[in-house]
Write an enzyme that holds these catalytic residues in place. Structure first.
Site, PDB file in Angstrom:
ATOM      1  N   LYS A  19     -24.569-131.197  64.873  1.00  0.00           N
ATOM      2  CA  LYS A  19     -25.342-131.902  65.916  1.00  0.00           C
ATOM      3  C   LYS A  19     -26.815-131.471  65.903  1.00  0.00           C
ATOM      4  CE  LYS A  19     -22.650-130.406  69.282  1.00  0.00           C
ATOM      5  NZ  LYS A  19     -21.663-129.655  68.473  1.00  0.00           N
ATOM      6  N   ARG A  94     -19.939-133.107  77.913  1.00  0.00           N
ATOM      7  CA  ARG A  94     -18.858-132.466  77.173  1.00  0.00           C
ATOM      8  C   ARG A  94     -17.521-132.570  77.886  1.00  0.00           C
ATOM      9  NH1 ARG A  94     -21.773-128.656  73.974  1.00  0.00           N
ATOM     10  NH2 ARG A  94     -20.393-127.341  72.764  1.00  0.00           N
ATOM     11  N   ARG A 128     -24.085-119.043  59.997  1.00  0.00           N
ATOM     12  CA  ARG A 128     -25.259-119.701  60.582  1.00  0.00           C
ATOM     13  C   ARG A 128     -26.257-118.656  61.099  1.00  0.00           C
ATOM     14  NH1 ARG A 128     -24.577-123.925  65.352  1.00  0.00           N
ATOM     15  NH2 ARG A 128     -23.308-122.276  66.243  1.00  0.00           N
ATOM     16  N   ARG A 161     -25.678-116.191  66.536  1.00  0.00           N
ATOM     17  CA  ARG A 161     -25.325-116.443  67.926  1.00  0.00           C
ATOM     18  C   ARG A 161     -24.134-115.597  68.341  1.00  0.00           C
ATOM     19  NH1 ARG A 161     -25.282-122.906  68.725  1.00  0.00           N
ATOM     20  NH2 ARG A 161     -23.341-122.375  69.796  1.00  0.00           N
ATOM     21  N   ARG A 172     -13.682-122.132  70.965  1.00  0.00           N
ATOM     22  CA  ARG A 172     -14.578-123.283  71.184  1.00  0.00           C
ATOM     23  C   ARG A 172     -13.974-124.565  70.591  1.00  0.00           C
ATOM     24  NH1 ARG A 172     -19.603-120.884  68.309  1.00  0.00           N
ATOM     25  NH2 ARG A 172     -20.465-122.966  68.464  1.00  0.00           N
TER      26      ARG A 172
HETATM   27  P1  G5P Z   1     -23.704-125.678  71.780  1.00  0.00           P
HETATM   28  O1  G5P Z   1     -24.917-124.904  71.514  1.00  0.00           O
HETATM   29  O2  G5P Z   1     -23.795-127.112  72.083  1.00  0.00           O
HETATM   30  P2  G5P Z   1     -21.581-126.276  69.867  1.00  0.00           P
HETATM   31  O3  G5P Z   1     -20.473-125.318  69.753  1.00  0.00           O
HETATM   32  O4  G5P Z   1     -21.269-127.592  70.451  1.00  0.00           O
HETATM   33  O5  G5P Z   1     -22.732-125.411  70.560  1.00  0.00           O
HETATM   34  P3  G5P Z   1     -23.047-125.815  67.590  1.00  0.00           P
HETATM   35  O6  G5P Z   1     -22.296-124.556  67.311  1.00  0.00           O
HETATM   36  O7  G5P Z   1     -24.459-125.702  68.088  1.00  0.00           O
HETATM   37  O8  G5P Z   1     -22.209-126.697  68.537  1.00  0.00           O
HETATM   38  P4  G5P Z   1     -23.793-127.972  65.843  1.00  0.00           P
HETATM   39  O9  G5P Z   1     -25.097-128.092  66.567  1.00  0.00           O
HETATM   40  O10 G5P Z   1     -22.871-129.141  65.905  1.00  0.00           O
HETATM   41  O11 G5P Z   1     -23.006-126.662  66.251  1.00  0.00           O
HETATM   42  O12 G5P Z   1     -24.022-127.669  64.324  1.00  0.00           O
HETATM   43  P5  G5P Z   1     -25.345-127.145  63.515  1.00  0.00           P
HETATM   44  O13 G5P Z   1     -25.893-125.933  64.165  1.00  0.00           O
HETATM   45  O14 G5P Z   1     -26.260-128.299  63.245  1.00  0.00           O
HETATM   46  O15 G5P Z   1     -24.636-126.753  62.131  1.00  0.00           O
HETATM   47  C1  G5P Z   1     -23.793-125.630  62.088  1.00  0.00           C
HETATM   48  C2  G5P Z   1     -24.125-124.808  60.832  1.00  0.00           C
HETATM   49  O16 G5P Z   1     -23.725-125.551  59.696  1.00  0.00           O
HETATM   50  C3  G5P Z   1     -25.618-124.507  60.643  1.00  0.00           C
HETATM   51  O17 G5P Z   1     -25.749-123.221  60.068  1.00  0.00           O
HETATM   52  C4  G5P Z   1     -26.083-125.600  59.654  1.00  0.00           C
HETATM   53  O18 G5P Z   1     -27.202-125.151  58.875  1.00  0.00           O
HETATM   54  C5  G5P Z   1     -24.824-125.748  58.798  1.00  0.00           C
HETATM   55  N1  G5P Z   1     -24.618-127.080  58.220  1.00  0.00           N
HETATM   56  C6  G5P Z   1     -24.938-128.297  58.719  1.00  0.00           C
HETATM   57  N2  G5P Z   1     -24.540-129.266  57.885  1.00  0.00           N
HETATM   58  C7  G5P Z   1     -23.942-128.662  56.829  1.00  0.00           C
HETATM   59  C8  G5P Z   1     -23.320-129.133  55.622  1.00  0.00           C
HETATM   60  O19 G5P Z   1     -23.241-130.324  55.327  1.00  0.00           O
HETATM   61  N3  G5P Z   1     -22.803-128.181  54.801  1.00  0.00           N
HETATM   62  C9  G5P Z   1     -22.875-126.834  55.076  1.00  0.00           C
HETATM   63  N4  G5P Z   1     -22.334-125.972  54.210  1.00  0.00           N
HETATM   64  N5  G5P Z   1     -23.462-126.359  56.198  1.00  0.00           N
HETATM   65  C10 G5P Z   1     -23.985-127.248  57.049  1.00  0.00           C
HETATM   66  O20 G5P Z   1     -22.878-124.996  72.975  1.00  0.00           O
HETATM   67  C11 G5P Z   1     -22.617-123.623  72.963  1.00  0.00           C
HETATM   68  C12 G5P Z   1     -21.839-123.253  74.204  1.00  0.00           C
HETATM   69  O21 G5P Z   1     -22.622-123.535  75.366  1.00  0.00           O
HETATM   70  C13 G5P Z   1     -21.802-124.044  76.406  1.00  0.00           C
HETATM   71  C14 G5P Z   1     -20.362-123.941  75.905  1.00  0.00           C
HETATM   72  O22 G5P Z   1     -19.858-122.687  76.267  1.00  0.00           O
HETATM   73  C15 G5P Z   1     -20.531-124.029  74.392  1.00  0.00           C
HETATM   74  O23 G5P Z   1     -19.457-123.415  73.691  1.00  0.00           O
HETATM   75  N6  G5P Z   1     -22.180-125.444  76.667  1.00  0.00           N
HETATM   76  C16 G5P Z   1     -21.687-126.182  77.669  1.00  0.00           C
HETATM   77  N7  G5P Z   1     -20.792-125.903  78.645  1.00  0.00           N
HETATM   78  C17 G5P Z   1     -20.480-126.898  79.493  1.00  0.00           C
HETATM   79  N8  G5P Z   1     -20.980-128.159  79.389  1.00  0.00           N
HETATM   80  C18 G5P Z   1     -21.894-128.469  78.438  1.00  0.00           C
HETATM   81  N9  G5P Z   1     -22.396-129.727  78.342  1.00  0.00           N
HETATM   82  C19 G5P Z   1     -22.289-127.460  77.528  1.00  0.00           C
HETATM   83  N10 G5P Z   1     -23.131-127.434  76.458  1.00  0.00           N
HETATM   84  C20 G5P Z   1     -23.051-126.207  75.950  1.00  0.00           C
HETATM   85 MG    MG Z   2     -26.049-126.963  68.124  1.00  0.00          MG
END
Ligand code: G5P
Ligand code: MG
Length: 219
Positions: A19, A94, A128, A161, A172
């Protein structure tokens, strides 16, 4: 001449589905302003605000969600200062309750759903590296920083993180299945869900770009 309307989008997908990575592409190409609920919560945790202290353990150790009313108020408050801005919400809503709270104030034009298999995701998160002030993300193999351990734009230190440990990641992913997947059905019912499936962001992105090229031209 009629004013072009504001474009309001949401990006959804499991933890680690890309994302943040795709949001950065969208911001760059289409000029939408990204608002990430996770980045906002982490900024509150770092600043030790009342809200940050309330959610710290739950987010970092338990991998659980922040309470619906707390996060909905936080995001709706931020959106008030973005009334004339095209926006992209990353990580919110979410739960169905959050989606309803958003719907009471704004109608969403598009929900981009990143459908990435769960087994692809785990390794990504444990390798990451994040620049906390901006939310920019790197990955040792996929998109490494120019200088190891430093953010490309600011040269500031990258960190892992607190919720990217294998135990918290497992939790998660479970929370996503039980509490967030129903939001997909909610938006499908409203006819705004666009699903993009795959295992590599670089292969998914051209499809999202082509889709948004058409969508945004219609607004
Ligand atoms: P967040 O911060 O929203 P998540 O868990 O939803 O966290 P996250 O972990 O931020 O999502 P992402 O943004 O979907 O993941 O993914 P990203 O960071 O872009 O990519 C992940 C990794 O993969 C990176 O290192 C990237 O470089 C790599 N990557 C990307 N594409 C590729 C690929 O094609 N290949 C490879 N090999 N690598 C790749 O929420 C965190 C917490 O906050 C709370 C919750 O507790 C949540 O767990 N929270 C909420 N609580 C209640 N309501 C809400 N609305 C909330 N929002 C957040
Ligand atoms: Mg994210």
């Amino acid at each position: 001449m009629a004013l072009r309307s504001i474009y309001r989008a949401v990006i959804m997908g499991p933890p680690g589905s890309g994302k943040g990575t795709v949001s950065a592409h969208i911001t760059k190409r289409f000029g939408l302003k990204q608002l990430s609920s996770g980045d906002l919560l982490r900024a509150n945790i770092k600043a030790k605000t009342e809200l940050g202290l309330l959610v710290k353990y739950r987010i970092e150790q338990e991998g659980q969600l922040a309470p619906d009313d707390v996060i909905s108020q936080l995001i709706l408050h931020e959106l008030r200062s973005m009334e004339r801005t095209d926006w992209l919400l990353d990580g919110f809503p979410r739960t169905v309750s959050q989606a309803e709270a958003l719907d009471n104030v704004y109608s969403v034009d598009t929900v981009i759903h990143l459908d990435v298999p769960l087994q692809t995701i785990k390794e990504r998160l444990t390798s990451r590296w994040t620049h906390l002030p901006s939310g920019r993300v790197y990955n040792v193999e996929f998109n490494p920083p120019r200088v190891a351990g430093l953010d490309d734009d600011t040269d500031e230190a990258l960190v892992q993180r607190a919720d990217d440990t294998p135990e918290t990641v497992t939790q998660r992913l479970k929370v996503y299945e039980t509490q967030t997947e129903p939001v997909l059905a909610y938006y499908r019912g409203k006819g705004v869900l666009a699903t993009f499936s795959g295992t590599e962001t670089n292969k998914i992105w051209p499809h999202i770009q082509a889709f948004l090229d058409k969508e945004i031209a219609l607004v």
